[in-house]
Write an enzyme that holds these catalytic residues in place. Structure first.
Site, mmCIF file in Angstrom:
data_model
loop_
_atom_site.group_PDB
_atom_site.id
_atom_site.type_symbol
_atom_site.label_atom_id
_atom_site.label_comp_id
_atom_site.label_asym_id
_atom_site.label_seq_id
_atom_site.Cartn_x
_atom_site.Cartn_y
_atom_site.Cartn_z
ATOM 1 N N LYS A 24 -3.436 5.741 -3.938
ATOM 2 C CA LYS A 24 -4.550 6.609 -3.542
ATOM 3 C C LYS A 24 -4.644 7.836 -4.448
ATOM 4 O O LYS A 24 -3.680 8.183 -5.141
ATOM 5 C CB LYS A 24 -4.369 7.032 -2.082
ATOM 6 C CG LYS A 24 -4.252 5.812 -1.143
ATOM 7 C CD LYS A 24 -4.036 6.213 0.292
ATOM 8 C CE LYS A 24 -3.872 4.982 1.176
ATOM 9 N NZ LYS A 24 -2.583 4.298 0.949
ATOM 10 N N ASP A 59 0.841 -1.194 0.000
ATOM 11 C CA ASP A 59 0.000 0.000 0.000
ATOM 12 C C ASP A 59 0.876 1.243 0.000
ATOM 13 O O ASP A 59 1.809 1.371 0.799
ATOM 14 C CB ASP A 59 -0.900 0.010 1.241
ATOM 15 C CG ASP A 59 -1.749 1.258 1.321
ATOM 16 O OD1 ASP A 59 -2.838 1.266 0.708
ATOM 17 O OD2 ASP A 59 -1.335 2.229 1.978
ATOM 18 N N TYR A 66 2.732 9.984 0.535
ATOM 19 C CA TYR A 66 3.767 9.352 1.336
ATOM 20 C C TYR A 66 5.147 9.722 0.792
ATOM 21 O O TYR A 66 5.666 9.099 -0.137
ATOM 22 C CB TYR A 66 3.605 7.831 1.345
ATOM 23 C CG TYR A 66 2.305 7.331 1.935
ATOM 24 C CD1 TYR A 66 1.475 8.167 2.678
ATOM 25 C CD2 TYR A 66 1.894 6.015 1.738
ATOM 26 C CE1 TYR A 66 0.286 7.710 3.215
ATOM 27 C CE2 TYR A 66 0.713 5.544 2.278
ATOM 28 C CZ TYR A 66 -0.089 6.393 3.010
ATOM 29 O OH TYR A 66 -1.270 5.937 3.538
#
Length: 328
Positions: free
Chosen positions: A86, A55, A60
């Site tokens: 995402k 993920d 990030y």
């Protein structure tokens, strides 16, 4: 006992995920920079341990996590793992110099800009695919749309629904640190899975009131993140963090009570914390973030640490977990 390499179907999709996955926010330099070699070693260790669910997100490390993960996975057969990223933040270089990122250190100059529009989501996926060095992702989550519900359901969800219909992605999801809006999404749209961080843990089970049974009833797969609640369930002492902030003293007292029961049964608190959510039938996988290979090895060992049924029974008898909470 659930093993890290056991697999579960992710909601109504054809995807299967390992029961333990790797969350890569720490590898994007969350709170402290991570060297390239250390990041690669950590991802490699996840692979060696048999974890096949990864993920990431543009936020990030402002693209750093996606690039690092993509470089490693480039050498692996594409159908041998499940990859999630995402949407909701586009990475752009500010026109004027800004201060250091508040959360991610040692990152590229780009900074996230909120965009939950249909077109913004399409651009976000295109840019993520370039950073990841792949032509598809398996799971695409709407990322933390706390103040953007309307845009998220009218724009982002509509885009993800089309991407799913066109076969570009395998699953439509949303990832948040709250269960209430995820429950709204479940009722308003067609979601395959949700990533719930920090709100279904050994310390906190309010999501059992609505969100978790709703997902179970609708066949929506739940991925659990933040099992240590930002650290309080790893080290429940003064100064512990909860939900990324200094923990309230009452929460520390509760975490210490959990720890005391675990100690009576010779079980690390972290082992109980990482295993507890696996018992809920809606939960497909637990994401564990790791900054080093050693941290990841520890998490995998905690995931399979023997826990006697008496421990769970004592926690329930002392009112430390919800009466209706399933236990391993």
């Amino acid at each position: 006992m659930v093993a890290a390499t056991d697999t579960a179907r992710l909601g109504p999709t054809g995807l299967t995920v390992t029961r333990l996955g790797l969350g890569t926010a720490p590898l994007g330099g969350l709170y402290a920079p991570v060297e390239e070699g250390q990041a690669e070693e950590t991802i490699a260790k996840a692979w060696d341990l048999g974890l096949r669910f990864f993920d990431t997100a543009p936020q990030y490390g402002n693209g750093l996590s996606e690039r690092r993960l993509g470089r490693f996975l480039a050498g692996k057969p594409r159908d041998s793992y499940v990859l999630a990223t995402k949407v909701g933040r586009l990475l752009r270089v500010p026109e004027r110099a800004e201060g250091e990122d508040a959360y991610y250190k040692g990152t590229p100059p780009e900074r996230p800009v909120f965009d939950f529009s249909y077109d913004g989501v399409m651009r976000s996926l295109e840019e993520s695919l370039e950073r990841l060095g792949t032509d598809r992702v398996d799971v695409l989550h709407i990322h933390d749309p706390d103040s953007h519900y309307d845009d998220a359901i009218d724009g982002a969800h509509r885009a993800l629904d089309k991407l799913r219909a066109d076969g570009v992605i395998g699953a439509v999801g949303a990832g948040m640190n709250q269960a209430e809006m995820l429950a709204r999404f479940a009722r308003a749209g067609r979601f395959d899975c949700f990533l719930l961080a920090g709100r279904y843990t050994l310390l906190e089970q309010d999501s059992l009131d609505d969100f978790m049974p709703l997902c179970e009833a609708r066949g929506i797969g739940v991925i659990i993140g933040g099992v240590y609640n930002s650290g309080i369930l790893a080290n429940p002492n003064a100064g512990a963090k909860f939900n990324y902030q200094d923990a309230d003293p009452a929460l520390i007292v509760r975490a210490q009570a959990l720890d005391a029961v675990c100690r009576r049964h010779d079980v690390p608190l972290k082992a109980a914390a990482i295993q507890f959510p696996t018992a809920h039938p809606a939960v497909a996988s637990i994401l564990t973030g790791a900054r080093t290979a050693a941290e990841l090895v520890e998490n995998e060992e905690l995931f399979r640490h023997p826990i006697p049924a008496d421990l769970w029974a004592e926690l329930r008898a002392e009112g430390l977990i919800a009466p209706g909470a399933p236990t391993p």
